[in-house]
Design a protein around this motif. Structure first.
Motif, PDB file in Angstrom:
ATOM      1  N   VAL A 198      43.999  59.790 110.490  1.00  0.00           N
ATOM      2  CA  VAL A 198      44.629  58.756 109.660  1.00  0.00           C
ATOM      3  C   VAL A 198      43.613  57.644 109.369  1.00  0.00           C
ATOM      4  O   VAL A 198      43.514  57.161 108.241  1.00  0.00           O
ATOM      5  CB  VAL A 198      45.900  58.192 110.341  1.00  0.00           C
ATOM      6  CG1 VAL A 198      46.458  57.023 109.535  1.00  0.00           C
ATOM      7  CG2 VAL A 198      46.962  59.274 110.474  1.00  0.00           C
ATOM      8  N   LYS A 199      42.845  57.309 110.383  1.00  0.00           N
ATOM      9  CA  LYS A 199      41.827  56.260 110.216  1.00  0.00           C
ATOM     10  C   LYS A 199      40.821  56.639 109.135  1.00  0.00           C
ATOM     11  O   LYS A 199      40.341  55.802 108.384  1.00  0.00           O
ATOM     12  CB  LYS A 199      41.105  56.030 111.553  1.00  0.00           C
ATOM     13  CG  LYS A 199      40.901  54.549 111.875  1.00  0.00           C
ATOM     14  CD  LYS A 199      40.225  54.377 113.231  1.00  0.00           C
ATOM     15  CE  LYS A 199      41.224  54.281 114.368  1.00  0.00           C
ATOM     16  NZ  LYS A 199      40.566  54.300 115.704  1.00  0.00           N
ATOM     17  N   GLU A 200      40.526  57.938 109.029  1.00  0.00           N
ATOM     18  CA  GLU A 200      39.567  58.401 108.013  1.00  0.00           C
ATOM     19  C   GLU A 200      40.204  58.519 106.630  1.00  0.00           C
ATOM     20  O   GLU A 200      39.559  58.990 105.692  1.00  0.00           O
ATOM     21  CB  GLU A 200      39.031  59.787 108.387  1.00  0.00           C
ATOM     22  CG  GLU A 200      37.971  59.761 109.458  1.00  0.00           C
ATOM     23  CD  GLU A 200      37.578  61.181 109.860  1.00  0.00           C
ATOM     24  OE1 GLU A 200      37.823  62.117 109.068  1.00  0.00           O
ATOM     25  OE2 GLU A 200      37.045  61.329 110.957  1.00  0.00           O
ATOM     26  N   GLY A 201      41.481  58.180 106.510  1.00  0.00           N
ATOM     27  CA  GLY A 201      42.126  58.231 105.195  1.00  0.00           C
ATOM     28  C   GLY A 201      43.069  59.411 105.015  1.00  0.00           C
ATOM     29  O   GLY A 201      43.633  59.594 103.945  1.00  0.00           O
ATOM     30  N   GLY A 202      43.240  60.222 106.062  1.00  0.00           N
ATOM     31  CA  GLY A 202      44.169  61.365 105.944  1.00  0.00           C
ATOM     32  C   GLY A 202      45.592  60.904 106.180  1.00  0.00           C
ATOM     33  O   GLY A 202      46.150  61.101 107.250  1.00  0.00           O
ATOM     34  N   ASP A 203      46.198  60.285 105.165  1.00  0.00           N
ATOM     35  CA  ASP A 203      47.476  59.622 105.406  1.00  0.00           C
ATOM     36  C   ASP A 203      48.692  60.417 104.944  1.00  0.00           C
ATOM     37  O   ASP A 203      49.812  59.967 105.073  1.00  0.00           O
ATOM     38  CB  ASP A 203      47.474  58.222 104.781  1.00  0.00           C
ATOM     39  CG  ASP A 203      47.129  58.268 103.307  1.00  0.00           C
ATOM     40  OD1 ASP A 203      46.957  59.381 102.785  1.00  0.00           O
ATOM     41  OD2 ASP A 203      47.018  57.201 102.687  1.00  0.00           O
ATOM     42  N   SER A 204      48.509  61.639 104.378  1.00  0.00           N
ATOM     43  CA  SER A 204      49.696  62.453 104.103  1.00  0.00           C
ATOM     44  C   SER A 204      49.529  63.790 104.823  1.00  0.00           C
ATOM     45  O   SER A 204      48.487  64.431 104.729  1.00  0.00           O
ATOM     46  CB  SER A 204      49.878  62.653 102.602  1.00  0.00           C
ATOM     47  OG  SER A 204      48.765  63.294 102.048  1.00  0.00           O
ATOM     48  N   GLN A 242      51.239  54.612 111.724  1.00  0.00           N
ATOM     49  CA  GLN A 242      49.952  54.127 111.234  1.00  0.00           C
ATOM     50  C   GLN A 242      49.969  53.954 109.715  1.00  0.00           C
ATOM     51  O   GLN A 242      48.927  53.760 109.100  1.00  0.00           O
ATOM     52  CB  GLN A 242      48.834  55.107 111.608  1.00  0.00           C
ATOM     53  CG  GLN A 242      48.700  55.373 113.088  1.00  0.00           C
ATOM     54  CD  GLN A 242      48.256  54.156 113.874  1.00  0.00           C
ATOM     55  OE1 GLN A 242      47.211  53.568 113.585  1.00  0.00           O
ATOM     56  NE2 GLN A 242      49.050  53.736 114.854  1.00  0.00           N
ATOM     57  N   GLY A 259      51.065  56.327 107.491  1.00  0.00           N
ATOM     58  CA  GLY A 259      50.955  57.591 106.751  1.00  0.00           C
ATOM     59  C   GLY A 259      52.316  58.183 106.437  1.00  0.00           C
ATOM     60  O   GLY A 259      53.350  57.635 106.806  1.00  0.00           O
ATOM     61  N   LYS A 269      47.052  65.709 102.409  1.00  0.00           N
ATOM     62  CA  LYS A 269      45.618  65.582 102.684  1.00  0.00           C
ATOM     63  C   LYS A 269      45.240  66.269 103.998  1.00  0.00           C
ATOM     64  O   LYS A 269      44.124  66.735 104.165  1.00  0.00           O
ATOM     65  CB  LYS A 269      45.233  64.104 102.771  1.00  0.00           C
ATOM     66  CG  LYS A 269      45.229  63.399 101.426  1.00  0.00           C
ATOM     67  CD  LYS A 269      44.755  61.965 101.599  1.00  0.00           C
ATOM     68  CE  LYS A 269      45.013  61.170 100.331  1.00  0.00           C
ATOM     69  NZ  LYS A 269      44.988  59.722 100.598  1.00  0.00           N
ATOM     70  N   LYS A 313      42.198  68.708 104.862  1.00  0.00           N
ATOM     71  CA  LYS A 313      41.593  68.759 106.185  1.00  0.00           C
ATOM     72  C   LYS A 313      42.544  69.454 107.157  1.00  0.00           C
ATOM     73  O   LYS A 313      43.751  69.305 107.068  1.00  0.00           O
ATOM     74  CB  LYS A 313      41.325  67.334 106.674  1.00  0.00           C
ATOM     75  CG  LYS A 313      39.839  67.045 106.829  1.00  0.00           C
ATOM     76  CD  LYS A 313      39.583  65.694 107.431  1.00  0.00           C
ATOM     77  CE  LYS A 313      38.608  65.711 108.544  1.00  0.00           C
ATOM     78  NZ  LYS A 313      37.335  66.223 108.493  1.00  0.00           N
TER      79      LYS A 313
END
Lengths: 399, 293
Positions: free
Chosen positions: A158-164, A189, A191, A219, A248
């Motif tokens: 999630v921190k790297e932008g993987g929010d879905s 977080q 997401g 994502k 990912k």
């Protein structure tokens, strides 16, 4: 005269508590896990080997009584596991059962042991239920759980932008627990969870499920499964161009044993969470090498966790001066855990052993200099963050 | 949109079902050949499939022999091994109740799988797809891995070849005659025991071939066969025990049905084939393509 005899008897008892307070003159530990199915490398016979190592390192005796380790294969079936456990307790004088890979088995045997007043230390199952609503005064959970995996791997992505997220979930207690924990954490977080598909345990073909995950547009595809199921999923995801498409993969429960089986070519770049890595400190490396000499494989967190659990159980018997389950349970809750697996670990009132977990990245084949040196440790997650606050766990034992 | 599923997704799943059906067809074909001609219920079929995959893996890692050669060599090796087993052990059981053949092959499967598990663990080993077939093509509605396309073509070709061999050639005629009346065929100077050995080797070789095809897709592991064999038995029962065409057609058909189940109700995907088997057994006990006894 009568007074003298009583005194000598009392002195004699105090001097040799072993003979007086150990049931049937020995300590017997059962390692019950999957030795022939999808989780046979995840724990399996190597956990038995780890338990034997712990006993040998302890000197083979506790309170002057011999220690014996027995093992059996539960085939991932809760009914078979319960039958073996019952037989061990009732006719074979087994004092405690450990490892217990597979959440459905872990919950069943812990409930049985609670009824029989026997200690279980679970190092192989993942569900937080063991120390949640279904917790037991005699049940302990070592090594990891679905919450720690969610915080570790989920948090990092999630921190790297993987929010879905889209989940591919094994259709039983463990999968649900992992999906729910990770989903909640992702949402907390900021997401979203766009969907999930449940597959039967020990499937061979995941392409249908992967196509559904692909078309969800999420994502991150969270793999809430384990063992060979996860290996096959990752392998087939590469075929269908899922990672080339920008999605990912998050292998939520994946250990060194599975990375080795899958091969670095397919596993490289994966983020995963384990509470043990053999090449983290000189002490863990020394342990890893000793383990590998005996088994041919480096230990993962389940194997090292079993070593730690057996060691701590023996320490607790020694400190209690008895193998009475109530006394040993009190000591297990009280003593800090300091061994090759955990530094300053502590056992909470719900039975959860809290120690640090680590976020790893699987190295590229070119970056591996030594056999089995597969991980780069990206971050250390303090135990208090990795595990559920015992007060929030829903365990009635926490006041 | 069909029942809330986008048409594109449905097309993708149909294709995936066809790919899985290719494995079911190849494996159930081997079983049907062995049962139809030898009356042996070959429970070692899953182990022979696993042996095919492991033989390919060992040929590559030990002998440096590539996929294409392994595709020919591994089935031959598995077939040879099966011929030895048939000659030395299985053939002694023909006179007895078919149950003995079933028990023997079941025990054999357990022994083979146990041995491989001892040496390779349950996780198994990866086997890379040949470079000529790696990569994928975008079909618009799905991303088709080239290797999977190849699996469909290869299995279809082999299925048709075996069907032709048994139904249309002289050798096939001997085989069929030998099952009908072995004594009479032997009297015509045909070596019936040799025919039976060849048949068992052919069935096992087909399983080995499927194993090599499967190696790059699934993890090569000792358990890969036992996960599949029960489904394949169900396919054979649905198709009609011993019916060669039935095994092939039912294999592809049930692969597709299973694929569709994974879209509409994934939790049931493991049992849908058995539900169909139960229904077929009730309505047509001899199977879809079987002859009523």
């Amino acid at each position: 005269m009568r007074h003298f005899l009583l005194t000598t008897a009392a002195v004699g008892l105090a001097a040799t508590p072993a003979l007086a307070d150990l049931s049937d003159g020995k300590v017997k530990i059962g390692i019950l896990n999957d030795q022939s199915g999808v989780y046979a490398d995840f724990g399996g016979k190597y956990s038995y080997e780890a338990a034997k190592m712990a006993v040998e390192d302890f000197g083979g005796k506790v309170l002057d009584a011999p220690i014996e380790v027995v093992t059996a294969d539960h085939q991932n079936k809760a009914d078979i596991a319960s039958n073996i456990a019952r037989q061990w307790y009732d006719t074979e004088q087994v004092d405690s059962i450990m490892e217990l890979t597979s959440s459905s088995v872990g919950l069943a045997v812990q409930a049985l042991s609670k009824e029989k007043k026997k200690i279980t230390i679970n190092t192989g199952a993942a569900t937080t239920e063991l120390t949640g609503a279904q917790c037991s005064p005699y049940g302990f959970h070592w090594a990891y759980d679905t919450h720690a995996l969610a915080v570790g791997t989920g948090g990092a992505l999630v921190k790297e932008g993987g929010d879905s997220w889209f989940f591919l979930t094994a259709d039983y207690a463990f999968g649900y627990s992992l999906e729910e924990n990770t989903g909640n954490f992702v949402k907390s977080q900021g997401g979203t969870v766009v969907g999930a598909v449940r597959h039967p345990l020990a499937s061979t073909d995941f392409s249908s499920f992967l196509l559904q995950a692909q078309s969800s547009g999420a994502k991150v595809i969270g793999l809430a499964n384990a063992g060979m199921d996860t290996q096959n999923t990752i392998k087939q995801a590469a075929e269908f161009g899922i990672t080339q498409g920008g999605q990912k993969l998050a292998a939520l429960l994946f250990t060194l044993a599975e990375v080795h089986g899958l091969g670095l070519e397919a596993a490289q770049g994966l983020n995963l969470t384990e509470s043990f890595y053999w090449n983290r400190t000189p002490a863990t490396a020394e342990f890893g090498k000793r383990f590998k000499e005996r088994t041919g494989a480096m230990p993962n967190m389940v194997h090292a966790g079993t070593y730690s659990a057996v060691t701590q159980y023996l320490k607790a018997i020694q400190a209690a001066g008895s193998d009475d389950p109530d006394a040993v349970s009190a000591k297990l809750h009280e003593l800090p855990v300091n061994d090759v697996f955990a530094e300053n670990g502590k056992v909470a009132a719900n039975g959860r052993m809290i120690s640090d977990v680590y976020l790893m990245e699987v190295k590229k084949p070119a970056d591996v200099t030594e056999d089995w040196d597969y991980y780069k440790v990206l971050a250390t997650i303090p135990g208090d963050q990795a595990y559920i606050d015992p007060a929030q766990s829903g365990c009635p034992l926490v006041k | 949109m069909i029942f809330g599923i986008p048409l594109q997704a449905l097309m993708g799943q149909l294709l995936v079902g066809l790919i899985n059906g290719s494995f079911y067809a190849l494996l159930s074909l081997g079983l049907a050949v062995i049962f139809g001609l030898l009356r042996v219920i070959n429970f070692a079929h899953g182990a022979q499939y696993m042996l095919g995959a492991f033989t390919a893996l060992l040929l590559l890692t030990v002998g440096g022999i590539n996929y294409w050669l392994a595709l020919i060599l591994a089935p031959l090796i598995v077939g040879l091994f099966a011929a030895l087993v048939e000659r030395s052990m299985l053939s002694r059981l023909y006179k007895l109740d078919p149950l003995y053949g079933l028990l023997f092959t079941f025990g054999l499967a357990l022994a083979i799988e146990g041995t491989f598990r001892y040496f390779y663990g349950a996780s198994g080993k990866p086997y890379a797809a040949p470079p000529q077939l790696s990569g994928a093509v975008n079909l618009g509605f799905m991303f088709l891995p080239i290797y999977r396309g190849w699996v469909v073509i290869a299995s279809l070709a082999v299925c048709i070849a075996v069907w032709l061999l048994i139904e249309k050639t002289k050798l096939g005629a001997y085989l069929r005659a030998a099952t009908e009346n072995p004594v009479l065929v032997q009297a015509f100077g045909v070596n019936v025991p040799l025919l039976l050995t060849l048949t068992y080797a052919l069935g096992a070789g087909l399983a080995g071939f499927a194993g090599v095809l499967a190696a790059p897709i699934y993890q090569v592991s000792p358990l890969m066969g036992s996960n599949l064999i029960i489904i394949v038995f169900a396919v054979v029962v649905v198709g009609g025990m011993g019916s060669i065409l039935g095994a092939i057609v039912t294999g592809y058909l049930l692969g597709v049905v299973e694929g569709l189940t994974k879209v509409f109700y994934p939790e049931a995907s493991n049992i849908v084939i058995f539900v169909i088997m139960a229904i077929v057994l009730i309505l047509r006990p001899a199977g879809l393509f079987g002859k009523e006894a």
